[in-house]
Design an enzyme around this catalytic site. Structure first.
Site, short mmCIF file in Angstrom:
data_model
loop_
_atom_site.label_atom_id
_atom_site.label_comp_id
_atom_site.label_asym_id
_atom_site.label_seq_id
_atom_site.Cartn_x
_atom_site.Cartn_y
_atom_site.Cartn_z
CG ASP A 230 -2.33 0.54 1.29
OD1 ASP A 230 -2.39 1.92 -0.19
OD2 ASP A 230 -2.94 0.81 1.80
C1 BGC Z 1 -5.01 3.58 0.19
C2 BGC Z 1 -4.97 2.51 -0.89
C3 BGC Z 1 -4.84 3.02 -2.36
C4 BGC Z 1 -3.61 3.79 -2.23
C5 BGC Z 1 -3.34 4.97 -3.61
C6 BGC Z 1 -3.59 4.27 -0.29
O1 BGC Z 1 -3.63 5.04 0.93
O2 BGC Z 1 -4.59 2.96 1.26
O3 BGC Z 1 -6.67 1.94 -1.16
O4 BGC Z 1 -5.32 2.11 -3.47
O5 BGC Z 1 -3.28 4.94 -1.65
O6 BGC Z 1 -4.52 6.02 -4.00
#
Ligand code: BGC
Length: 706
Positions: A230
């Site tokens: 993530d």
């Molecule tokens: C979120 C993810 C997301 C990623 C990219 C993160 O903060 O937890 O779900 O895909 O950002 O935007």
């Protein structure tokens, strides 16, 4: 030598390290979440969110529009894999059009409690329903040549301190609930990518957890895609690559240097980097055809699909003879939600459609006659409080609207509307989003005093005149309903329905579409009834000001598994949802074979409206050595549209392996001998047919899937 090996052999150590670390937050395609690096002829690919529709923005005055589909909580409410697969396909087509290769969806975390701010991005409290929905979605996305990315692996079920919190959970609960949903998705739909979560799992960041990423995901389940972090997860990129991460996102030059140093000093063996680089190259290859093929964007067709998916996910919670409404009926609409209609939640689950049809717009362009005066009052109030650009802001950008009082009409006015209109409709809305959790407080889980006051005065005056009151819930997750629902005649749950919101509601109210959604989550009567309410350690974790760890105290008893086993009456149970017609269940036959249980029955429409039913099969296992929940969902089927008098024969096969429980001591799946009750119903508590089968001796299955 394969193409990938060929390319790999031409890359230097530095090239390979750069390939496995993203370029940083990318702006090449505005609004997207990230990008890989272009290295020696290897092209860069773009990745973007998200679960409710493609997240892409615009440059200057030009907006790149993407369809706002209903939020995943509503997709799951359809219990219809076909429609969810079609939504996945449409999102894949939009990604392809905008030259995005990886969609950062679906979200597979479990609704452990109603407060997780991102629950709307996730499907359900039940791993089977969520897993089936996820598999359908992934198949749809990947049929277009775009990679889907189930996320966040695993046990990221709250937003409070999400990047550092340590989730303490037993292996049994993990295997049966939190991992289960990913296991179903991986085995059924072969996702090309997967995203770890931010949190720690039993002491270790999931992005740095070899047991999770190698043993469980790859060796046991046979996952053969790419694992990415993530965005900014964990605290050590070297540990991540060693544990099985292939792509660090969003990445930075500092992380590249960190990894290069580790390779130079022998802390990170080059074979790990090779493995990760190979997987990045494989993903680029797998998605190449989509980048090179012809691109079409049919926003009109996708708007139609967004409507169809949303209308199937509407859940009729209560209906005392008021719905459906007849054309020409005069309706007084209360609440700012008629103008400030929430199409989706905030954060990664947000996107930018060309338009959103508000509740008011939808009702006004239907065959209902809206009382202009009441609606104008709310419109002017909304504009005065928020500013004139409110709609623009609400539908294009992310804004968190604070609660404003809803009881802005006087009793005299309400009495006047009750005199001249036929029915009242009150909109209650709630939003939530990434980065914060909902609260068990008034104005969030509970109604605010002003909302209750509005319900009281509207009900009083309309009921005095023999007229009915409908409440519409435009919400991101369950709220408390038990204390006020008796005051109103009908409750329609539209969740966060995407860009077609108003049209969807109008067609349900008028009976153009018969509601067929069922709850993918329990509506508890009170927050104290939820499985996590027993101590702060269970949620949000301790210490309270800045939780460091949270304990999944309820273990396997998540959602209805908890309410049913411990006899706690919910407001509306898992699987619940009314229809304008009635269904009868008949002719149950249960047959056990060597490897599975076959279950057959008929569903008959015995009412006056055409409709669809979601037939649910729960199994009650015997309590032998392992404790068991009262019952668990093991299969379901949504019927086709049945005309009055028509029936559908349903035949379902449940592999015995899917009925097994995880024995944490022996580390095997076991289905224990004894009597198994098959409970077929229209919800988890509305059981219509009961059958059984017996198992004479225990059956054991190993974690490795053969
Ligand atoms: C979120 C993810 C997301 C990623 C990219 C993160 O903060 O937890 O779900 O895909 O950002 O935007």
């Amino acid at each position: 030598m394969s193409l990938v090996e060929n390319v790999l052999s031409t890359l230097s150590v530095e090239d390979k390290v750069k390939l496995i670390v993203g370029i940083g937050v990318s702006q090449r395609i505005p609004g997207t979440a990230g990008e890989t690096r272009s290295i020696r002829g290897v092209e860069a690919i773009s990745l973007t969110d998200g679960p409710s529709g493609l997240r892409i923005e615009g440059v200057g005055e030009k907006w790149y529009y993407a369809t706002a589909f209903p939020a995943p909580i509503m997709l799951a409410s359809t219990w219809n894999q076909e429609i969810v697969e079609a939504v996945g396909r449409a999102m894949g087509e939009e990604a392809k059009y905008y030259n995005i290769s990886v969609l950062l969806a679906p979200g597979l975390n479990i609704h452990r409690h109603p407060f997780c701010g991102r629950n709307f991005e996730y499907f359900s409290e039940d791993p089977l329903l969520a897993g089936e929905m996820a598999a359908a979605f992934i198949k749809g996305v990947q049929s277009t040549g775009i990679a889907a990315t189930p996320k966040h692996f695993v046990a990221n079920d709250q937003e409070t301190d999400r990047t550092t919190i340590d989730t303490i959970v037993s292996e049994r609960a993990l295997r049966e609930i939190y991992l289960k949903v990913f296991e179903i998705a991986v085995k059924k739909s072969d996702p090309w990518a997967l995203m770890t979560s931010y949190n720690k799992l039993n002491g270790k960041y999931t992005a740095q957890n070899e047991w999770l990423l190698k043993r469980v995901l790859r060796e046991e389940w046979g996952f053969n895609g790419l694992v990415m972090t993530d965005w900014g997860a964990g605290d050590n990129p070297v540990e991540q690559v060693k544990a099985g991460v292939d792509l660090i996102m969003p990445g930075s030059d500092e992380l590249v240097s960190w990894l290069l140093e580790a390779v130079k000093h022998g802390v990170l063996h080059i074979s790990y980097v090779d493995r990760a680089a190979r997987r990045v190259l494989e993903l680029i290859e797998r998605t190449r055809r989509a980048r090179e093929s012809e691109k079409k964007l049919d926003l009109d067709a996708h708007a139609k699909l967004a409507y169809e998916a949303a209308v199937e996910g509407v859940i009729l919670l209560k209906n005392n003879g008021v719905l459906p409404l007849k054309p020409g009926i005069k309706i007084a609409v209360f609440g700012t939600g008629q103008i400030e209609t929430f199409k989706s939640g905030m954060g990664s689950g947000h996107n930018h459609p060309k338009y959103t049809i508000t509740i008011l717009e939808g009702l006004k362009s239907s065959e209902l006659v809206v009382d202009e005066e009441a609606s104008l009052k709310y419109t002017e109030y909304s504009i005065a409080k928020r500013g004139r650009d409110i709609l623009e802001k609400l539908y294009k950008c992310e804004i968190k609207l604070d609660h404003i009082p809803q009881d802005i009409v006087s009793e005299e006015e309400v009495s006047k509307y009750a005199e001249r209109d036929d029915v009242a409709l009150i909109v209650i809305n709630r939003i939530s989003g990434e980065g914060w959790d909902r609260k068990p407080e008034k104005g969030d889980f509970y109604l605010a005093d002003d909302e209750l006051h509005l319900i009281n005065i509207v009900s009083k005056h309309f009921h005095e005149k023999g007229k009915k009151v409908i409440v519409v819930l435009n919400i991101a997750g369950p709220i408390e309903v038990a204390s006020w629902r008796d005051k109103v005649d009908s409750i329609v749950l539209i969740w966060l329905p995407g860009q077609e919101a108003g049209r969807v509601l109008a067609d349900i109210l008028l009976g153009k579409v018969n509601p067929s959604g069922k709850l993918p989550v329990t509506f508890p009567r009170n927050w104290k009834d939820t499985p996590v309410a027993r101590s702060l350690e269970c949620y949000p974790g301790i210490p309270l000001e800045n939780p460091k760890y949270v304990v999944y105290c309820e273990d396997i008893y998540v959602g209805y598994r908890y309410y049913d086993t411990f006899n706690i009456e919910p407001a509306y149970e898992f699987g619940y949802g009314l229809s304008y017609t009635k269904f009868e269940y008949r002719n149950l036959v249960v047959k056990k074979t060597e490897r599975s249980v076959l279950i057959e029955f008929d569903v008959v429409n015995i009412g006056d409206y055409p409709g669809k039913e979601v037939a649910q099969v729960y199994i009650r296992a015997p309590q032998v050595k392992l404790t068991k929940p009262f019952q668990e969902l093991k299969a379901f089927k949504k019927t086709r549209l049945l005309r009055p008098g028509e029936s559908e024969h349903i035949a379902l096969e449940i592999p015995l392996r899917d009925i097994a429980s995880f024995d944490p001591d022996k580390k095997v799946w076991i289905i224990e001998q004894g009597l198994y009750q098959i409970r077929v119903g229209s919800s988890s508590r509305e059981t219509r047919l009961i059958g059984s089968f017996t198992l004479d001796s225990d059956l054991v299955f190993h974690t490795f899937y053969i």
